[in-house]
Design an enzyme around this catalytic site. Sequence first.
Site, PDB file in Angstrom:
ATOM      1  N   PRO A 280       0.820  -1.208   0.000  1.00 15.58           N
ATOM      2  CA  PRO A 280       0.000   0.000   0.000  1.00 15.58           C
ATOM      3  C   PRO A 280       0.857   1.263   0.000  1.00 15.58           C
ATOM      4  O   PRO A 280       1.877   1.324   0.686  1.00 15.58           O
ATOM      5  CB  PRO A 280      -0.772  -0.111   1.323  1.00 15.58           C
ATOM      6  CG  PRO A 280       0.149  -0.879   2.209  1.00 15.58           C
ATOM      7  CD  PRO A 280       0.899  -1.841   1.324  1.00 15.58           C
ATOM      8  N   CYS A 350       2.790  28.791 -16.554  1.00 16.57           N
ATOM      9  CA  CYS A 350       2.311  29.221 -17.873  1.00 16.57           C
ATOM     10  C   CYS A 350       1.780  28.042 -18.680  1.00 16.57           C
ATOM     11  O   CYS A 350       2.352  27.667 -19.714  1.00 16.57           O
ATOM     12  CB  CYS A 350       3.440  29.906 -18.613  1.00 16.57           C
ATOM     13  SG  CYS A 350       4.061  31.280 -17.673  1.00 16.57           S
TER      14      CYS A 350
HETATM   15  N1  LLP Z   1       3.078  -1.407  -6.021  1.00 13.17           N
HETATM   16  C1  LLP Z   1       3.362  -1.106  -7.304  1.00 13.17           C
HETATM   17  C2  LLP Z   1       4.111  -2.071  -8.126  1.00 13.17           C
HETATM   18  C3  LLP Z   1       2.958   0.121  -7.865  1.00 13.17           C
HETATM   19  O1  LLP Z   1       3.238   0.400  -9.123  1.00 13.17           O
HETATM   20  C4  LLP Z   1       2.242   1.035  -7.045  1.00 13.17           C
HETATM   21  C5  LLP Z   1       1.801   2.319  -7.587  1.00 13.17           C
HETATM   22  C6  LLP Z   1       1.980   0.683  -5.704  1.00 13.17           C
HETATM   23  C7  LLP Z   1       2.414  -0.546  -5.230  1.00 13.17           C
HETATM   24  C8  LLP Z   1       1.249   1.588  -4.754  1.00 13.17           C
HETATM   25  O2  LLP Z   1      -0.033   1.859  -5.163  1.00 13.17           O
HETATM   26  P1  LLP Z   1      -1.077   2.593  -4.183  1.00 13.17           P
HETATM   27  O3  LLP Z   1      -1.313   1.687  -2.996  1.00 13.17           O
HETATM   28  O4  LLP Z   1      -0.467   3.866  -3.754  1.00 13.17           O
HETATM   29  O5  LLP Z   1      -2.256   2.786  -5.032  1.00 13.17           O
HETATM   30  N2  LLP Z   1       0.697   8.892  -9.199  1.00 13.17           N
HETATM   31  C9  LLP Z   1      -0.596   8.243  -9.200  1.00 13.17           C
HETATM   32  C10 LLP Z   1      -0.530   6.834  -8.684  1.00 13.17           C
HETATM   33  C11 LLP Z   1       0.441   5.984  -9.449  1.00 13.17           C
HETATM   34  C12 LLP Z   1       0.640   4.654  -8.802  1.00 13.17           C
HETATM   35  C13 LLP Z   1       1.762   3.918  -9.411  1.00 13.17           C
HETATM   36  N3  LLP Z   1       2.027   2.663  -8.792  1.00 13.17           N
HETATM   37  C14 LLP Z   1      -1.585   9.105  -8.406  1.00 13.17           C
HETATM   38  O6  LLP Z   1      -1.227  10.184  -7.971  1.00 13.17           O
HETATM   39  O7  LLP Z   1      -2.737   8.724  -8.284  1.00 13.17           O
END
Ligand code: LLP
Length: 423
Positions: A280, A350
């Site tokens: 997470p 910008c």
């Molecule tokens: N594990 C892997 C292999 C991942 O690629 C990611 C996120 C996570 C875990 C963690 O995911 P989470 O639990 O945070 O959903 N920048 C985007 C989110 C991109 C996530 C990329 N990978 C945003 O601001 O929503």
Amino acid sequence: MNSFSFNSDILHVENVSLVKISKNVGTPLYVYSKKQFENNYNLLTSSLNKTLGKKYDILIAYSVKSNSNIAVINILNSLNSGADVVSLGELKRTLKSGISGDRIVFSGVGKTSEEMSFALDANILQFNIESIPELKMLSEIASTKGKKAPIAIRINPDINAGGHKNISTGFEGTKFGIDYKEAQEAYDYASNLKGIEIVGVDIHIGSQINDLEPFRLAYEKVSDLVFSLRDKGHNISNIDLGGGIGILYNDSDHIFSLTEYAAMLKQTVGDLGCKIILEPGRLISGNAGVLLTKIIRIKTTNKYNFLLIDAAMNDFLRPALYEANHDIIEVIKSDKNNNKKVYKIAGPICETGDVIKENCYLTNPQEGDLLAILCAGAYGASMSSTYNSRSLIPEVLVSGKKMDIIRKRISTEELISFERIPE
Ligand code: LLP
């Protein structure tokens, strides 16, 4: 429980007023609550423990990309969390924050030989492998060190999930993982490589997922695969189920409870006898931070009332990149008797896309007023840049009455000092 709340009409983080922080550090800046990181982590682990019982071996591998400040990773370390990293930089931060190699998984689709070599030396728990050429390269590097690299293969289960197309990863056509149908073959291939030790199966289907069903489908596929791999003699002791659990950004959002999630986990993969790894990110860091900003100017056009603020898309990319809609509130509560008006909140960059919120209802905002962009702890500071030659903004961590600057403002002068004009 939320660590950001009003006290005498002023927004506080734990016991510190955001007005005070802005006076001490200047705006814009990120402000985090230590307690909120802890509560988020503890809520997840207690929900899992309650539903699954103590006999399960579960590793929470905090996804460092969501908020990679070493002070934040260090909080997770003191809770006994592991980490999911995707680059040499993240791995170095994680080790520096105190998390040991045996609690680190290395994900990512394009690991370099340098990254593999460093991670092998750090004796990490598991490499999550995304292609056959990656497997081959890792085997060669491990062999030259006289080591066997512990690996899981990331399976692409062809499931569509996630809050926005740019953060869905588990369907066919993305660059991620090895096709589910080709998984058996990939494991057979891996088992013949000298520098590889198969330890697990890995998936990650997307981010900001607020529906349990895609998880259920994906975890069922993992379970089927583990049984058939074992039938063929492969040793699968770990399943890494990735991250992706969504959070509530607005009052209208709905999401499953962590107890429901844990029950689904038990149903789908509970009888495999595997160590369960979860990655997470947002769930731990999302609501633990706000972006504190000041109104520079109010500009009224024929169509809109613009509030131009001192934070911009370089500081906080989510609205521009994913059309993310974050709540924005006044730090000092205004007179409730006055009517609210709608404002479009934009940064000074910008680009037409530098809009932080399309429709924000506020009561009589004034130049110089402070606003808090909520739920900005995940993918905020970690995705920031210096576009338009803006400085990198500070990060402050609050614990009770104490506040610490955990990243100082990095000024334009400092950034320019890395550049040179050739003679
Ligand atoms: N594990 C892997 C292999 C991942 O690629 C990611 C996120 C996570 C875990 C963690 O995911 P989470 O639990 O945070 O959903 N920048 C985007 C989110 C991109 C996530 C990329 N990978 C945003 O601001 O929503």
